[in-house]
Design a protein around this motif. Structure first.
Motif, mmCIF file in Angstrom:
data_model
loop_
_atom_site.group_PDB
_atom_site.id
_atom_site.type_symbol
_atom_site.label_atom_id
_atom_site.label_comp_id
_atom_site.label_asym_id
_atom_site.label_seq_id
_atom_site.Cartn_x
_atom_site.Cartn_y
_atom_site.Cartn_z
ATOM 1 N N VAL A 84 -10.788 14.348 -7.317
ATOM 2 C CA VAL A 84 -9.601 13.626 -6.649
ATOM 3 C C VAL A 84 -8.348 13.907 -7.335
ATOM 4 C CG1 VAL A 84 -8.500 11.272 -6.665
ATOM 5 C CG2 VAL A 84 -10.919 11.432 -6.136
ATOM 6 N N LEU A 85 -8.314 14.152 -8.744
ATOM 7 C CA LEU A 85 -7.286 14.580 -9.160
ATOM 8 C C LEU A 85 -6.768 16.083 -8.872
ATOM 9 C CD1 LEU A 85 -7.695 13.055 -12.940
ATOM 10 C CD2 LEU A 85 -6.318 12.107 -11.203
ATOM 11 N N ALA A 86 -7.764 16.900 -8.737
ATOM 12 C CA ALA A 86 -7.417 18.414 -8.666
ATOM 13 C C ALA A 86 -6.895 18.655 -7.240
ATOM 14 C CB ALA A 86 -8.791 18.938 -8.879
ATOM 15 N N THR A 87 -6.838 17.678 -6.558
ATOM 16 C CA THR A 87 -6.530 17.948 -5.174
ATOM 17 C C THR A 87 -4.970 17.052 -5.000
ATOM 18 O OG1 THR A 87 -8.349 18.169 -4.045
ATOM 19 C CG2 THR A 87 -6.587 17.646 -2.612
ATOM 20 N N ASP A 88 -3.834 17.768 -5.495
ATOM 21 C CA ASP A 88 -2.729 17.110 -5.749
ATOM 22 C C ASP A 88 -1.960 16.569 -4.320
ATOM 23 O OD1 ASP A 88 -0.450 15.773 -7.010
ATOM 24 O OD2 ASP A 88 0.213 17.670 -7.422
ATOM 25 N N VAL A 89 -2.436 15.659 -3.827
ATOM 26 C CA VAL A 89 -1.840 15.034 -2.560
ATOM 27 C C VAL A 89 -1.666 13.361 -2.869
ATOM 28 C CG1 VAL A 89 -2.923 16.875 -1.231
ATOM 29 C CG2 VAL A 89 -4.076 14.677 -1.398
ATOM 30 N N LEU A 90 -0.548 12.788 -2.022
ATOM 31 C CA LEU A 90 -0.312 11.580 -2.351
ATOM 32 C C LEU A 90 -0.873 10.945 -1.070
ATOM 33 C CD1 LEU A 90 0.853 9.391 -3.701
ATOM 34 C CD2 LEU A 90 3.127 9.877 -2.550
ATOM 35 N N ASN A 91 -2.164 10.335 -1.141
ATOM 36 C CA ASN A 91 -2.659 9.613 -0.049
ATOM 37 C C ASN A 91 -1.758 8.397 0.413
ATOM 38 O OD1 ASN A 91 -4.900 11.194 -0.199
ATOM 39 N ND2 ASN A 91 -5.664 9.704 -1.788
ATOM 40 N N VAL A 92 -1.834 8.074 1.530
ATOM 41 C CA VAL A 92 -1.107 7.083 2.269
ATOM 42 C C VAL A 92 -1.874 6.127 3.327
ATOM 43 C CG1 VAL A 92 1.104 6.355 3.550
ATOM 44 C CG2 VAL A 92 0.984 8.314 2.132
ATOM 45 N N SER A 93 -1.984 4.890 2.872
ATOM 46 C CA SER A 93 -2.656 3.918 3.766
ATOM 47 C C SER A 93 -1.743 3.730 5.079
ATOM 48 C CB SER A 93 -3.111 2.596 3.080
ATOM 49 O OG SER A 93 -3.549 1.643 3.891
ATOM 50 N N GLY A 103 -3.766 -4.031 -8.406
ATOM 51 C CA GLY A 103 -4.914 -5.001 -8.763
ATOM 52 C C GLY A 103 -5.725 -5.013 -8.037
ATOM 53 N N THR A 104 -5.760 -4.583 -6.678
ATOM 54 C CA THR A 104 -6.919 -4.300 -5.732
ATOM 55 C C THR A 104 -6.890 -3.060 -5.182
ATOM 56 O OG1 THR A 104 -6.653 -6.773 -5.320
ATOM 57 C CG2 THR A 104 -7.830 -5.391 -3.646
ATOM 58 N N ASN A 105 -5.810 -2.735 -4.462
ATOM 59 C CA ASN A 105 -5.737 -1.264 -3.962
ATOM 60 C C ASN A 105 -5.375 -0.161 -4.797
ATOM 61 O OD1 ASN A 105 -5.985 -2.457 -0.917
ATOM 62 N ND2 ASN A 105 -4.278 -3.654 -1.854
ATOM 63 N N VAL A 106 -6.084 0.972 -4.449
ATOM 64 C CA VAL A 106 -5.853 1.780 -5.701
ATOM 65 C C VAL A 106 -5.812 3.370 -4.796
ATOM 66 C CG1 VAL A 106 -6.675 3.282 -7.760
ATOM 67 C CG2 VAL A 106 -7.485 0.737 -7.412
ATOM 68 N N LEU A 107 -4.624 3.989 -5.180
ATOM 69 C CA LEU A 107 -4.381 5.522 -4.521
ATOM 70 C C LEU A 107 -4.068 5.277 -3.048
ATOM 71 C CD1 LEU A 107 -6.596 7.705 -6.801
ATOM 72 C CD2 LEU A 107 -4.386 7.073 -7.368
ATOM 73 N N THR A 108 -3.462 4.361 -2.580
ATOM 74 C CA THR A 108 -3.536 4.114 -1.106
ATOM 75 C C THR A 108 -2.155 4.563 -0.806
ATOM 76 O OG1 THR A 108 -2.820 1.767 -1.181
ATOM 77 C CG2 THR A 108 -4.969 2.237 -0.849
ATOM 78 N N GLY A 109 -1.240 5.221 -1.844
ATOM 79 C CA GLY A 109 0.303 5.739 -1.531
ATOM 80 C C GLY A 109 0.853 5.394 -2.991
ATOM 81 N N ARG A 110 2.149 5.262 -2.732
ATOM 82 C CA ARG A 110 3.004 5.089 -3.900
ATOM 83 C C ARG A 110 4.273 4.496 -3.505
ATOM 84 N NH1 ARG A 110 3.745 10.401 -7.013
ATOM 85 N NH2 ARG A 110 5.779 10.187 -6.542
ATOM 86 N N ALA A 111 4.621 3.260 -4.051
ATOM 87 C CA ALA A 111 5.768 2.458 -3.922
ATOM 88 C C ALA A 111 6.868 3.095 -5.222
ATOM 89 C CB ALA A 111 5.604 0.990 -3.951
ATOM 90 N N LEU A 112 8.136 2.884 -5.061
ATOM 91 C CA LEU A 112 8.956 3.226 -6.219
ATOM 92 C C LEU A 112 8.745 2.502 -7.468
ATOM 93 C CD1 LEU A 112 12.306 3.466 -4.218
ATOM 94 C CD2 LEU A 112 11.061 5.552 -5.396
ATOM 95 N N VAL A 116 3.036 4.611 -12.321
ATOM 96 C CA VAL A 116 2.071 5.686 -11.973
ATOM 97 C C VAL A 116 1.341 6.066 -13.222
ATOM 98 C CG1 VAL A 116 1.772 8.065 -11.048
ATOM 99 C CG2 VAL A 116 3.119 6.341 -9.779
ATOM 100 N N ILE A 117 2.198 6.397 -14.212
ATOM 101 C CA ILE A 117 1.514 6.988 -15.613
ATOM 102 C C ILE A 117 0.461 5.818 -16.006
ATOM 103 C CG2 ILE A 117 2.066 7.747 -17.930
ATOM 104 C CD1 ILE A 117 2.874 9.602 -15.453
ATOM 105 N N THR A 118 0.887 4.522 -16.096
ATOM 106 C CA THR A 118 -0.081 3.619 -16.633
ATOM 107 C C THR A 118 -1.364 3.665 -15.977
ATOM 108 O OG1 THR A 118 1.587 2.499 -17.783
ATOM 109 C CG2 THR A 118 -0.541 1.127 -17.181
ATOM 110 N N VAL A 119 -1.213 3.578 -14.656
ATOM 111 C CA VAL A 119 -2.460 3.686 -13.706
ATOM 112 C C VAL A 119 -3.099 4.919 -14.009
ATOM 113 C CG1 VAL A 119 -3.190 3.651 -11.262
ATOM 114 C CG2 VAL A 119 -1.369 2.508 -11.853
ATOM 115 N N GLU A 120 -2.565 6.058 -14.126
ATOM 116 C CA GLU A 120 -3.620 7.225 -14.437
ATOM 117 C C GLU A 120 -4.040 7.167 -15.817
ATOM 118 O OE1 GLU A 120 -0.527 10.332 -14.021
ATOM 119 O OE2 GLU A 120 -0.926 10.228 -11.887
ATOM 120 N N LEU A 121 -3.171 6.576 -16.924
ATOM 121 C CA LEU A 121 -3.964 6.401 -18.165
ATOM 122 C C LEU A 121 -4.978 5.384 -17.934
ATOM 123 C CD1 LEU A 121 -0.602 6.078 -20.338
ATOM 124 C CD2 LEU A 121 -2.232 7.903 -20.427
ATOM 125 N N LEU A 122 -4.911 4.375 -17.251
ATOM 126 C CA LEU A 122 -6.203 3.278 -17.203
ATOM 127 C C LEU A 122 -7.226 4.160 -16.684
ATOM 128 C CD1 LEU A 122 -4.235 0.274 -15.923
ATOM 129 C CD2 LEU A 122 -5.441 0.463 -17.985
#
Length: 159
Positions: A84-93, A103-112, A116-122
């Motif tokens: 998943v990480l090696a394909t550097d694309v931003l998925n969008v739901s 808390g429920t949805n993961v990697l379905t896009g990115r809001a401002l 992001v860094i804390t999620v990646e660390l987790l």
């Protein structure tokens, strides 16, 4: 003074310089001599070219993947997660919440305002339920230093 803006000239040759669908991934998982190569590799070829390197570096870096079969909170083992990480694309739901993690949805896009860094660390250090390695699982930067705008372009003006 005129209200007619000068048209943008798109002629010429352009080249890819950087990719940031998932910030910090190239910085952390690509070995030094390959960082520029990662940035110019088209996403459809990144998994084949970089997944093995990413997995080797993830397993060396994170105790959460120290045993075969260890998984993160998404249920992904080291091989699947680094794929998943090696394909550097931003998925969008297109039909649900757009977020890096809420808390429920993961990697379905990115809001401002997504952390992001804390999620990646987790996902890297937090193990199956985000509780492993708590000292490594948060950057402790919980908000932007300036408020986002309420209209386009949304980003705060620079200092």
């Amino acid at each position: 003074m005129t209200n007619n803006p000068t048209p943008i000239d798109f002629s010429g040759t352009y080249s890819q310089e950087d990719q940031m669908g998932r910030p910090a991934v190239n910085t952390v998982f690509t070995s030094g001599e390959n960082k520029d190569l990662f940035n110019v590799t088209i996403p459809s070829e990144q998994n084949a070219a970089f997944q093995s390197m990413f997995q080797t570096n993830l397993e060396a870096l994170s105790p959460a993947y120290s045993q075969p079969g260890d998984q993160n909170a998404l249920g992904l083992d080291a091989a699947a997660f680094t794929g998943v990480l090696a394909t550097d694309v931003l998925n969008v739901s297109l039909d649900g919440t757009t977020t890096f993690y809420d808390g429920t949805n993961v990697l379905t896009g990115r809001a401002l305002n997504d952390d992001v860094i804390t999620v990646e660390l987790l996902l890297i250090f937090g193990g199956e339920d985000f509780t492993e390695n708590p000292g490594l699982s948060d950057d402790h930067v919980d908000m932007n230093d300036k408020a986002f705008l309420t209209s386009f372009p949304y980003l705060a003006s620079p200092w």
